[in-house]
Design a protein around this motif. Sequence first.
Motif, short mmCIF file in Angstrom:
data_model
loop_
_atom_site.label_atom_id
_atom_site.label_comp_id
_atom_site.label_asym_id
_atom_site.label_seq_id
_atom_site.Cartn_x
_atom_site.Cartn_y
_atom_site.Cartn_z
N SER A 60 0.79 -1.21 0.00
CA SER A 60 0.00 0.00 0.00
C SER A 60 0.82 1.27 0.00
CB SER A 60 -0.92 0.00 1.22
OG SER A 60 -0.15 0.08 2.39
N SER A 61 2.14 1.18 0.01
CA SER A 61 2.89 2.41 -0.01
C SER A 61 4.16 2.25 -0.82
CB SER A 61 3.23 2.84 1.41
OG SER A 61 4.12 1.92 1.99
N SER A 62 4.54 3.35 -1.41
CA SER A 62 5.76 3.37 -2.17
C SER A 62 6.18 4.82 -2.33
CB SER A 62 5.51 2.75 -3.54
OG SER A 62 6.66 2.83 -4.33
N THR A 63 7.44 5.10 -2.15
CA THR A 63 7.90 6.46 -2.34
C THR A 63 8.33 6.65 -3.78
OG1 THR A 63 10.13 5.85 -1.65
CG2 THR A 63 8.64 6.67 0.06
N SER A 64 8.55 7.90 -4.17
CA SER A 64 8.83 8.20 -5.56
C SER A 64 10.28 7.96 -5.94
CB SER A 64 8.44 9.64 -5.86
OG SER A 64 9.25 10.51 -5.11
N SER A 65 11.16 7.67 -5.01
CA SER A 65 12.57 7.49 -5.35
C SER A 65 12.71 6.36 -6.35
CB SER A 65 13.39 7.22 -4.10
OG SER A 65 12.97 6.02 -3.50
N LEU A 67 11.70 6.42 -9.55
CA LEU A 67 10.67 6.33 -10.58
C LEU A 67 11.25 6.83 -11.90
CD1 LEU A 67 7.49 7.69 -8.75
CD2 LEU A 67 8.23 5.33 -9.02
N LYS A 68 11.02 6.06 -12.94
CA LYS A 68 11.49 6.44 -14.27
C LYS A 68 10.42 7.28 -14.96
CE LYS A 68 13.29 4.58 -18.56
NZ LYS A 68 13.52 3.37 -19.35
N ASP A 69 10.85 8.36 -15.60
CA ASP A 69 9.93 9.24 -16.29
C ASP A 69 9.13 8.48 -17.35
OD1 ASP A 69 11.04 11.17 -14.72
OD2 ASP A 69 11.89 12.35 -16.36
N GLY A 70 7.86 8.83 -17.46
CA GLY A 70 6.99 8.20 -18.45
C GLY A 70 5.56 8.18 -17.96
N THR A 71 4.71 7.51 -18.70
CA THR A 71 3.30 7.36 -18.35
C THR A 71 3.03 5.88 -18.12
OG1 THR A 71 2.73 9.28 -19.71
CG2 THR A 71 0.93 7.80 -19.11
N TYR A 72 2.40 5.58 -16.98
CA TYR A 72 2.17 4.19 -16.58
C TYR A 72 0.70 4.01 -16.20
CZ TYR A 72 7.21 4.52 -16.20
OH TYR A 72 8.53 4.75 -16.48
N SER A 73 0.08 3.00 -16.78
CA SER A 73 -1.31 2.66 -16.45
C SER A 73 -1.30 1.49 -15.47
CB SER A 73 -2.10 2.27 -17.69
OG SER A 73 -2.21 3.38 -18.56
N GLY A 74 -1.94 1.68 -14.34
CA GLY A 74 -2.05 0.60 -13.37
C GLY A 74 -3.03 -0.44 -13.87
N LYS A 75 -2.99 -1.60 -13.23
CA LYS A 75 -3.92 -2.66 -13.63
C LYS A 75 -5.35 -2.22 -13.31
CE LYS A 75 -3.76 -5.08 -9.24
NZ LYS A 75 -3.45 -6.24 -8.49
N SER A 76 -6.28 -2.74 -14.07
CA SER A 76 -7.68 -2.49 -13.81
C SER A 76 -8.09 -3.38 -12.64
CB SER A 76 -8.52 -2.83 -15.05
OG SER A 76 -9.88 -2.57 -14.81
N VAL A 77 -8.64 -2.76 -11.60
CA VAL A 77 -9.02 -3.48 -10.39
C VAL A 77 -10.54 -3.62 -10.35
CG1 VAL A 77 -8.96 -3.45 -7.86
CG2 VAL A 77 -6.99 -2.61 -9.17
N SER A 78 -11.00 -4.84 -10.24
CA SER A 78 -12.44 -5.10 -10.18
C SER A 78 -12.93 -4.91 -8.75
CB SER A 78 -12.71 -6.53 -10.64
OG SER A 78 -14.08 -6.80 -10.60
N LYS A 89 1.62 9.97 -14.53
CA LYS A 89 2.68 10.54 -15.35
C LYS A 89 3.81 10.89 -14.41
CE LYS A 89 3.91 14.00 -18.71
NZ LYS A 89 3.50 15.16 -19.51
N VAL A 90 5.02 10.40 -14.73
CA VAL A 90 6.19 10.65 -13.91
C VAL A 90 7.12 11.56 -14.70
CG1 VAL A 90 8.17 9.60 -12.74
CG2 VAL A 90 5.96 8.40 -12.79
N ALA A 157 6.57 1.95 -12.69
CA ALA A 157 7.50 3.07 -12.87
C ALA A 157 8.84 2.80 -12.20
CB ALA A 157 6.90 4.36 -12.32
N LYS A 158 8.83 2.02 -11.13
CA LYS A 158 10.07 1.66 -10.45
C LYS A 158 10.82 0.58 -11.20
CE LYS A 158 9.21 2.83 -5.68
NZ LYS A 158 9.22 2.34 -4.32
N GLU A 159 10.10 -0.35 -11.82
CA GLU A 159 10.72 -1.49 -12.48
C GLU A 159 11.23 -1.16 -13.88
OE1 GLU A 159 7.68 -4.47 -12.30
OE2 GLU A 159 8.06 -4.90 -10.19
N SER A 160 10.77 -0.05 -14.45
CA SER A 160 11.16 0.31 -15.81
C SER A 160 12.61 0.72 -15.91
CB SER A 160 10.29 1.46 -16.31
OG SER A 160 8.98 1.02 -16.45
#
Length: 160
Positions: A60-65, A67-78, A89-90, A157-160
Amino acid sequence: MSARKVITSVLAVGTTIAIAIDGYLLFLKADQASSTSSTASSSTNTAASSSASSSSSSASSSTSSGLKDGTYSGKSVSTQWGDAQVQIKVSGGKITTVNVLKYPSDNDHSQQINDQALPVYKKEAVEAQSADIQQVSGATVTYEGFTQSLQNAITQAKES
């Protein structure tokens, strides 16, 4: 009056009172919650950052350190009321924009709740630079879907 009419009347009054309280909490308290939540979320972020560093699965938490610049779409959560999906957008290693791609909106009640809650969630996510944001009263289902999708986008964004 028959017992059935009395019970129906009591239920109608109870439902009306519950709706009035929910509306009060959602619409009138949302402004107060958004003004006080930035201080609450900054203290929460400090604790979340320390626990995230000691645990490899911070859901449930993550800091911005990092993060690679770009646009990332999270998974669709039902969710029980519909799907929720966000896009971040980072820029400069920080989350600059949070867009909501999907949210529960199949009925007027959901639409009304989300019209109030989503701007608060988006603002807090940018301020917190994480998915560790305050929940808006009455918008629990949206909160769960929003934060799960947001965390997924941050992880991307962190894994990119």
